[in-house]
Design a protein around this motif. Structure first.
Motif, PDB file in Angstrom:
ATOM      1  N   THR A 169      -2.815   4.801  -0.353  1.00  0.00           N
ATOM      2  CA  THR A 169      -3.224   5.493   0.863  1.00  0.00           C
ATOM      3  C   THR A 169      -3.974   6.763   0.474  1.00  0.00           C
ATOM      4  O   THR A 169      -3.957   7.182  -0.688  1.00  0.00           O
ATOM      5  CB  THR A 169      -2.004   5.844   1.734  1.00  0.00           C
ATOM      6  N   GLN A 217      -9.437   6.665  -1.793  1.00  0.00           N
ATOM      7  CA  GLN A 217      -9.432   5.588  -2.773  1.00  0.00           C
ATOM      8  C   GLN A 217     -10.846   5.336  -3.290  1.00  0.00           C
ATOM      9  O   GLN A 217     -11.823   5.599  -2.586  1.00  0.00           O
ATOM     10  CB  GLN A 217      -8.888   4.290  -2.152  1.00  0.00           C
ATOM     11  N   MET A 226       0.831  -1.204   0.000  1.00  0.00           N
ATOM     12  CA  MET A 226       0.000   0.000   0.000  1.00  0.00           C
ATOM     13  C   MET A 226       0.871   1.260   0.000  1.00  0.00           C
ATOM     14  O   MET A 226       0.607   2.218  -0.733  1.00  0.00           O
ATOM     15  CB  MET A 226      -0.925  -0.012   1.219  1.00  0.00           C
ATOM     16  N   ALA A 227       1.929   1.249   0.791  1.00  0.00           N
ATOM     17  CA  ALA A 227       2.807   2.411   0.861  1.00  0.00           C
ATOM     18  C   ALA A 227       3.593   2.602  -0.430  1.00  0.00           C
ATOM     19  O   ALA A 227       3.774   3.730  -0.901  1.00  0.00           O
ATOM     20  CB  ALA A 227       3.771   2.257   2.041  1.00  0.00           C
ATOM     21  N   TYR A 273     -11.194   5.762   2.637  1.00  0.00           N
ATOM     22  CA  TYR A 273      -9.978   6.497   2.960  1.00  0.00           C
ATOM     23  C   TYR A 273      -9.024   5.596   3.744  1.00  0.00           C
ATOM     24  O   TYR A 273      -9.427   4.908   4.683  1.00  0.00           O
ATOM     25  CB  TYR A 273     -10.308   7.744   3.798  1.00  0.00           C
ATOM     26  N   VAL A 274      -7.779   5.606   3.326  1.00  0.00           N
ATOM     27  CA  VAL A 274      -6.750   4.802   3.976  1.00  0.00           C
ATOM     28  C   VAL A 274      -5.780   5.730   4.684  1.00  0.00           C
ATOM     29  O   VAL A 274      -5.054   6.496   4.042  1.00  0.00           O
ATOM     30  CB  VAL A 274      -5.995   3.929   2.951  1.00  0.00           C
ATOM     31  N   ASP A 275      -5.770   5.691   6.033  1.00  0.00           N
ATOM     32  CA  ASP A 275      -4.837   6.514   6.804  1.00  0.00           C
ATOM     33  C   ASP A 275      -3.804   5.614   7.489  1.00  0.00           C
ATOM     34  O   ASP A 275      -3.834   4.384   7.357  1.00  0.00           O
ATOM     35  CB  ASP A 275      -5.595   7.365   7.825  1.00  0.00           C
ATOM     36  N   LYS A 276      -2.891   6.200   8.235  1.00  0.00           N
ATOM     37  CA  LYS A 276      -1.805   5.445   8.857  1.00  0.00           C
ATOM     38  C   LYS A 276      -2.311   4.402   9.855  1.00  0.00           C
ATOM     39  O   LYS A 276      -1.792   3.270   9.878  1.00  0.00           O
ATOM     40  CB  LYS A 276      -0.821   6.401   9.529  1.00  0.00           C
ATOM     41  N   VAL A 286      -3.435   1.420   7.836  1.00  0.00           N
ATOM     42  CA  VAL A 286      -2.274   0.693   7.308  1.00  0.00           C
ATOM     43  C   VAL A 286      -1.655  -0.172   8.402  1.00  0.00           C
ATOM     44  O   VAL A 286      -1.267  -1.326   8.166  1.00  0.00           O
ATOM     45  CB  VAL A 286      -1.229   1.664   6.720  1.00  0.00           C
TER      46      VAL A 286
END
Length: 324
Positions: free
Chosen positions: A111, A114, A105-106, A128-131, A134
């Protein structure tokens, strides 16, 4: 509409059984692969679920679904391959599994905001992909290789530019196979490389023993070392009905024969080469060879003779036999 030359139905494969598909990141149960599975295996019930974006919820959903559905085979791709590996106790095929999904992903910009590639039952189109998310994907992916039970195959495209976890997977599973293709499943890669593995699994589950065809390695290539005319066509036809093995003299100096089989036949020929200087000791049903003189424990098909001058004549012969 022009017919897709790669598509074909296999009503006898996995007939009366249940297959589960686990989709990849940003996809859904409405993916093209689900449709392809249902078309290819018309007598098989194919189930698939929209996975929650939250990975802990996703793996719980899948484990509950397995307990309820009791699938005979699970196929997962990419992120779905990572989840599928963890569904222990079931026969599984992990295609290009993203075993280190957080790193993937990184590395590939997965991230932030999406969009889903396919429609979902809940109607949601974006996520939404946040830290923290992940981090949770990393937590779930690190549960990999923590169980046993069921046969598990890993299929890895040799042109995959998204993930490459072949070495990691093969440390834990002997059935790790490279195929010619990229990260996404195409009709071509599905038919040529996934369907044969489904056939192996179905045969194992049914304790099915197919008639054996041995093929002498020197019948496969032309004078330039390239696949002989119609050889691929014959090979594809034969593996639908027979257990096919390649026969080569021992030793295979420098792995030349193994590399040729991997390059030109790929997955269907995986672990299907027998190295021997005494082919007459091989017990089987048919032996396609240029060296028909001698005592063989199989019916000889003399390649290059007036009766079987090319692979087209071999095809006609086995077509007449009807897979017997």
């Amino acid at each position: 509409m022009e017919q897709n030359p790669y598509l074909k139905q296999f009503p006898d494969l996995m007939a009366g059984k249940k297959m589960m598909y686990v989709h990849g990141f940003g996809s859904s149960a409405q993916s093209g692969t689900v449709k392809l599975l249902r078309t290819t295996f018309p007598e098989t019930e194919v189930v698939a679920y929209d996975l929650p974006v939250e990975p802990h919820e996703a793996i719980i959903l899948l484990r509950n679904a397995c307990a309820r559905e009791k699938p005979d085979l699970i196929i997962g791709t990419s992120m779905g391959g990572m989840y599928t590996e963890q569904l222990y106790g079931f026969d599984r095929i992990c295609v290009n599994p993203a075993m280190q999904i957080a790193d993937t992903m990184a590395a590939h910009g997965l991230t932030g905001k999406q969009s889903f590639f396919n429609p979902r039952q809940d109607g949601i189109q974006e996520f939404y992909v946040d830290k923290p998310l992940v981090k949770r994907y990393r937590e779930v992916s690190e549960q990999r290789f923590s169980g046993t039970g069921g046969v598990c195959y890993g299929l890895f495209g040799d042109e995959d530019d998204v993930v490459d976890t072949f070495d990691m997977f093969s440390e834990h599973y002997p059935n790790s196979i490279r195929f010619h293709g990229g990260h996404r499943i195409t009709d071509n890669t599905f038919m040529h490389y996934i369907v044969p593995v489904v056939r192996w699994i179905d045969d194992r589950q049914e304790h099915r023993q197919r008639p054996i065809v041995y093929i002498d390695f020197d019948t496969l290539a032309d004078n330039h070392g390239h696949p002989a005319s119609s050889m691929h066509k014959a090979y594809e036809m034969l593996i639908e009905h027979y257990e096919v093995y390649l026969v080569a003299p021992s030793p295979d100096k420098g792995g030349e024969k193994e590399r040729w089989a991997e390059q030109y036949l790929s997955t269907p020929a995986w672990h299907r080469t027998i190295y021997t200087n005494q082919p007459g000791l091989l017990y089987g049903d048919y032996f396609v060879t240029r060296k028909a003189k001698g005592d063989y424990m199989a019916t000889c098909v003399e390649f290059g003779s007036s009766e079987f001058k090319t692979w087209e004549e071999v095809i006609s012969y086995f077509d007449m036999l009807g897979g017997q």
